[in-house]
Design an enzyme around this catalytic site. Sequence first.
Site, short mmCIF file in Angstrom:
data_model
loop_
_atom_site.label_atom_id
_atom_site.label_comp_id
_atom_site.label_asym_id
_atom_site.label_seq_id
_atom_site.Cartn_x
_atom_site.Cartn_y
_atom_site.Cartn_z
N HIS A 135 -10.80 35.64 27.33
CA HIS A 135 -10.32 35.87 25.96
C HIS A 135 -9.60 34.63 25.45
CE1 HIS A 135 -11.35 40.07 26.52
NE2 HIS A 135 -10.80 39.95 27.71
N GLU A 369 -5.30 25.83 19.94
CA GLU A 369 -4.61 26.33 18.73
C GLU A 369 -5.61 26.83 17.69
OE1 GLU A 369 -1.58 26.83 18.08
OE2 GLU A 369 -0.44 25.71 19.58
#
Length: 390
Positions: A135, A369
């Site tokens: 994930h 990010e």
Amino acid sequence: MLDYVALEADLDAEQRLIRDTAREFVDEEVRPTIGEYFEAGEFPEALVTAMGDLDFYAPNLDWGDLPGIDERAYGVLMQELEAGDSAVRSMASVQGALVMYPIDRFGTDEQRERWLPGLASGETVGCFGLTEPDHGSNPAGMETVASPDADGYRLSGTKTWITNAPIADVALVWAKVEDDSDGGSPDDVRGFLVETDRDGIETPAIDGKLSMRASSTGQVELSEVWVPEGNVLSVEGMKGPLACLNQARYGIAWGAVGAARDCFETARAYATDREQFGGPIARFQLQQEKLAEMATRITTAQLLAHRLSALKERGDLRPQQVSMAKRNNVRMAREVAGTAREMLGGNGITTDYPPMRHRANMETVYTYEGTHDIHSLILGADLTGIEAFE
Ligand code: TGC
Ligand code: FAD
């Protein structure tokens, strides 16, 4: 130093002081040895407390002795640090935006007093564990669980690609509180401050990176690690970690400009010095076009970063605007670094000059990010009202 539309003329005295302090720090403490650390695949650990001494960790927070500088000054700081190396800006981003910010925003007074002074000085190193092996772009699917147990929780799961994990004293771990009623909803996500000397936690390094080599990256492996209720942050759901990412992405949008500027200045100096066919290569129109294009793209990215700081300062900055700047400025820096590398010929592929190192680092910055693609989708959803993540 490239500042083509004189944005720095508008900096106030404090913003200039921060810029100059950070530039001097990078010139004296980073540039002379960063190539060696990059080759060795290590973070220069002496910088951890040196950066704390200079108030480089979350100086935009207003708690205790933290300086509470404005958002433009904070952005300028990130720009100067990343002109040295993305690993140095990453150190400041993780410590400040991803660990200190959530403790300040979502923590109790007790948690702030316990953690913020040590993190601000660099005596304590933090890391931020959101990504898991299965994930990455979709952290809401996380499998790390927190089971209520004896006035606290037991955490189990694996976080991967975690900046600073191997050198961290505390890991902010995002996990789902076990709740049989809904099978693990994103609403169950909570943030846990986990000291890395607790039983059941390991933080092995990830080796073999060809990018961001001067940064320490690892995993956080948790096997029934108990933490007390007092280590849990007061926020529920994905807005907790996503709010932190918003702060760090803002810093990256500024930082990428610094890395690109460093590449541009290196290429400009090299082109005026290096002679071929009887004179400096800077006299060739092909080289001038490259410099013109780089300078223009850096300047437009600088403008975006400065505008973001004005919106952030007055509380009007939307996450989607941060996504636009992260996406644009990092892509710009990645491409500018490639062009600068090319202009240096064979010398461009060594650690004697920064462009190849910046270019390699930008492969990570383009991915972490929120990947470039994910920011495209965030913008796409904002522009059309239709989400295309699934
Ligand atoms: P979604 O359902 O859209 O939203 C859930 C809740 O969060 C709120 N929210 C935000 N809040 C603040 N800032 C943002 N950027 C926010 N985005 C969303 C939202 O309003 C909602 O709040 P509420 O009150 O309604 O509950 O969230 P989702 O789970 O569907 O997210 C979609 C998506 C794909 C955009 C998100 O998962 C995402 O951004 N994915 C990318 C993952 C990522 O960026 N990972 C980074 C890991 S950390 C890292 O890389 C550190 S590197 C550091 C270094 O070394 O410098
Ligand atoms: P994936 O999510 O598997 O993506 C693979 C590819 O598929 C990408 O190109 C992506 O854009 C694309 N893709 C995925 N979903 C979609 C979609 N819906 N539509 C179109 N394309 C899609 N994480 C932390 O939590 N903390 C840290 O401190 C941290 N530091 C890092 C340091 C380094 C050096 C690196 C490399 C990563 C770090 N990360 C950290 C993890 C980083 O945030 C993730 O790598 C990133 O979010 C992408 O996740 P993934 O690598 O699993 O790629």
